[in-house]
Write a protein that holds these residues in place. Structure first.
Motif, short mmCIF file in Angstrom:
data_model
loop_
_atom_site.label_atom_id
_atom_site.label_comp_id
_atom_site.label_asym_id
_atom_site.label_seq_id
_atom_site.Cartn_x
_atom_site.Cartn_y
_atom_site.Cartn_z
N ALA A 27 6.63 1.78 -8.40
CA ALA A 27 6.71 2.75 -7.68
C ALA A 27 8.01 3.46 -8.25
N ARG A 28 9.06 2.62 -8.72
CA ARG A 28 10.37 3.05 -9.21
C ARG A 28 10.09 3.97 -10.46
N GLN A 29 8.95 3.43 -11.39
CA GLN A 29 8.69 4.04 -12.63
C GLN A 29 8.05 5.56 -12.36
N ARG A 30 7.36 5.58 -11.02
CA ARG A 30 6.72 6.95 -10.63
C ARG A 30 7.67 7.77 -10.06
N GLY A 31 8.98 7.31 -9.78
CA GLY A 31 10.03 8.37 -9.45
C GLY A 31 10.13 8.18 -7.87
N LEU A 32 9.46 7.10 -7.29
CA LEU A 32 10.00 6.86 -5.89
C LEU A 32 11.29 6.44 -5.61
N ARG A 33 12.04 6.93 -4.47
CA ARG A 33 13.15 6.81 -4.09
C ARG A 33 13.21 5.65 -3.12
N LEU A 34 13.55 4.37 -3.32
CA LEU A 34 13.56 2.93 -2.39
C LEU A 34 14.87 2.56 -1.79
N VAL A 35 14.79 2.22 -0.64
CA VAL A 35 16.08 1.72 0.16
C VAL A 35 15.94 0.18 0.17
N TRP A 36 16.85 -0.54 -0.16
CA TRP A 36 16.58 -2.06 0.11
C TRP A 36 17.41 -2.32 1.53
N ARG A 37 16.87 -3.07 2.46
CA ARG A 37 17.48 -3.47 3.64
C ARG A 37 17.68 -4.96 3.88
N GLY A 38 18.72 -5.38 3.92
CA GLY A 38 19.33 -6.84 4.15
C GLY A 38 20.53 -6.92 4.45
N SER A 39 21.06 -8.42 4.45
CA SER A 39 22.33 -8.51 4.78
C SER A 39 23.47 -8.51 3.57
N ALA A 40 24.48 -7.80 3.85
CA ALA A 40 25.31 -7.56 2.82
C ALA A 40 25.93 -8.57 1.97
N ASP A 93 0.82 -1.18 -0.06
CA ASP A 93 0.07 -0.04 0.18
C ASP A 93 0.68 1.43 -0.02
N LEU A 94 1.88 1.27 0.79
CA LEU A 94 2.87 2.15 0.76
C LEU A 94 3.46 2.65 -0.57
N LEU A 95 3.87 1.46 -1.14
CA LEU A 95 4.59 1.56 -2.46
C LEU A 95 3.57 2.18 -3.41
N ALA A 96 2.29 2.22 -3.28
CA ALA A 96 1.31 2.87 -4.27
C ALA A 96 0.92 4.18 -4.02
N VAL A 97 1.00 4.55 -2.54
CA VAL A 97 0.54 5.88 -2.17
C VAL A 97 1.62 6.94 -1.86
N ILE A 98 2.84 6.67 -1.79
CA ILE A 98 3.72 7.71 -1.42
C ILE A 98 4.15 8.48 -2.62
N ASP A 99 4.10 9.71 -2.45
CA ASP A 99 4.63 10.55 -3.51
C ASP A 99 6.13 10.54 -3.81
N PRO A 100 6.55 10.50 -4.93
CA PRO A 100 7.93 10.82 -5.20
C PRO A 100 8.40 12.14 -4.48
N PRO A 101 9.46 12.22 -4.37
CA PRO A 101 10.08 13.78 -3.98
C PRO A 101 9.78 14.58 -4.79
N ALA A 102 9.32 15.83 -4.21
CA ALA A 102 9.31 16.98 -5.05
C ALA A 102 10.26 17.57 -5.42
N PRO A 103 10.48 18.10 -6.70
CA PRO A 103 11.53 18.95 -7.33
C PRO A 103 11.88 20.05 -6.32
N PRO A 104 13.02 20.59 -6.55
CA PRO A 104 13.94 21.80 -5.49
C PRO A 104 12.89 22.86 -5.84
N GLY A 105 12.51 23.43 -4.68
CA GLY A 105 11.51 24.73 -4.70
C GLY A 105 10.22 24.51 -4.75
N ALA A 106 9.58 23.04 -5.13
CA ALA A 106 8.28 22.78 -5.01
C ALA A 106 7.59 22.58 -3.76
N PRO A 107 6.55 22.79 -3.55
CA PRO A 107 5.99 22.42 -2.33
C PRO A 107 5.78 20.93 -2.31
N GLY A 108 5.94 20.29 -1.18
CA GLY A 108 5.66 18.92 -0.90
C GLY A 108 4.17 18.56 -0.65
#
Length: 430
Positions: free
Chosen positions: A122-135, A74-89
């Motif tokens: 989500a990545r196609q929409r421009g969302l920045r994702l972090v993967w967490r796991g064992s190195a 659900d979060l992958l679907a609803v979180i907005d991508p980061p706003a461009p510099p100077g644009a309101p979030g």
């Protein structure tokens, strides 16, 4: 009060520390309650709005770590991508929360192909994702390009190899090269000061999740522990600037060792005060500004400039404020200050390498504070236990403690978010 999404989840958090040994972000872990007061799955949009009510846009960057697959999707679907510099979030209620960075735990990625599809979209929409796991077990090759960064937990062989590289000395006249760990990522599970410095300084890690507090203090065992030079100077500046008693008290409370030394001084026979001094505010009232200014001036030549202690002290300050916020709203101010000392002094034994049962009787604290810090018992014991659990990446443990001590998860969640929303950013963030 009508139930909301904050009553249906359990939260915990971890602090993220950068190369300047300052706070650069906050990771918040979210797990649904097994028996929530509201039917149905967690509403991800409502969760973001609840976070926006309490977390400001100019606070530390938020890394949101869901602990269930449904919430992740659900979060992958609803979180907005980061706003461009100077644009309101995106605007939620009365405050503006910058778009959180979504962390994808590997155990959720492995559970179903639905997560992989959601990540690609989500990545196609421009969302920045972090993967967490064992190195040593990165995400599948076909998904790696979808992640902006990694949050790497070092398995024992990797940690041992990194530690060996960190302690290898260069030949005469030869510069030590960059470390072997990939730069620009978050590293977790670092328990050694040498490894911490290796990750941040040589490998140019983005941040560390958590801090090797015990090993940092152990590395300084051959020198007398002193209060922070920056905090002592800030307190002097507040006094000289004629700031309010509340501001001076809050500034002094930024260093647990400074508070401890102040209470020892305020209760010393040389001052001849008849009533015991049990708090900073009481000591300020009894001693007066000139006496406190003179005492602070005496601390300056010996004060510590050790930057590796900043996260240690900052975590104890967060603990103190969280314990204070966990109290009922109508409780009197004297008790609120008292319970704050439980959190602040809960790591005093680590800092001074003496048992709390030896340290605390030297100052005239109430039995309630001593029972909580020394024996983890008494009326403040449950709040301290929950506060300590909140500092880890396991909201399920918080759920269990709330059930054991009959504490409402929603009240604990709101207290946590209010404290995190009040953190001042004093350096660069990520």
């Amino acid at each position: 009060m009508t139930a909301s999404v904050l009553d249906c989840i359990s939260l915990s958090y971890q602090t993220l520390w950068g190369r300047q040994r300052s706070l650069v972000g906050i990771a918040v872990f979210v797990a649904p309650l097994p028996e929530p007061p509201l039917p149905g799955p967690i509403d991800a949009q409502e969760l973001l709005e609840a976070l926006g009510d309490r977390l400001p846009a100019d606070g530390p960057p938020l890394f949101l770590v869901p602990q269930s697959q449904g919430l992740l999707l659900d979060l992958l679907a609803v979180i907005d991508p980061p706003a461009p510099p100077g644009a309101p979030g995106p605007r939620f209620a009365t405050r503006t929360l910058a778009a959180p960075t979504l962390v994808v735990p590997d155990f959720l990625l492995q559970a179903s192909s639905l997560a992989a599809n959601g990540i690609r979209l989500a990545r196609q929409r421009g969302l920045r994702l972090v993967w967490r796991g064992s190195a040593d077990a990165p995400p599948p090759p076909e998904l790696r390009d979808n992640f902006h960064r990694y949050w790497l937990d070092l398995p024992a062989p990797w940690a041992a190899a990194a530690l060996k590289d960190a302690t290898r000395k260069a030949s005469v006249g030869q510069q030590i090269g960059p470390g072997r760990l990939p730069p620009g990522h978050i590293y977790g599970g670092i328990e050694s000061r040498v490894l911490m410095e290796y990750c941040l300084d040589r490998c140019k890690a983005l941040a560390l999740a958590g801090w090797p507090a015990e090993d940092v203090v152990y590395s300084l065992r051959h020198q007398a522990m002193q209060p922070s030079h920056a905090v002592v100077m800030a307190a002097l500046k507040a006094l000289e600037g004629d700031r309010s008693a509340e501001v001076v008290q809050r500034t002094l409370s930024e260093d647990p060792l400074l508070v401890y030394r102040f209470l020892i001084y305020a209760n010393s026979p040389a001052l001849g005060l008849r009533a015991p001094i049990e708090s900073i505010r009481h000591g300020m009232m009894m001693l007066g500004i000139d006496t406190i200014r003179s005492w602070l001036g005496q601390q300056v030549p010996f004060a510590s400039r050790e930057t590796a202690l900043r996260p240690v002290n900052a975590q104890l300050v967060l603990r103190a404020r969280l314990m204070e916020n966990l109290l009922d709203a109508g409780i009197e101010e004297a008790l609120r200050r008292e319970v704050s000392l439980c959190g602040l002094f809960s790591g005093l034994d680590l800092l001074l390498n003496e048992p709390a049962g030896v340290l605390l009787p030297r100052i005239r604290l109430s039995r309630r504070v001593q029972d909580a810090v020394i024996q983890h018992d008494g009326p403040y014991g449950p709040s301290l236990a929950v506060t300590l659990a909140l500092e880890k990446d396991d909201p399920l443990a918080v759920q269990a403690l709330c059930a054991t001590h009959e504490m409402e998860p929603g009240r604990v969640n709101r207290a946590l978010l209010d404290v995190l929303g009040d953190i001042d950013v004093d350096g660069p963030t990520i």
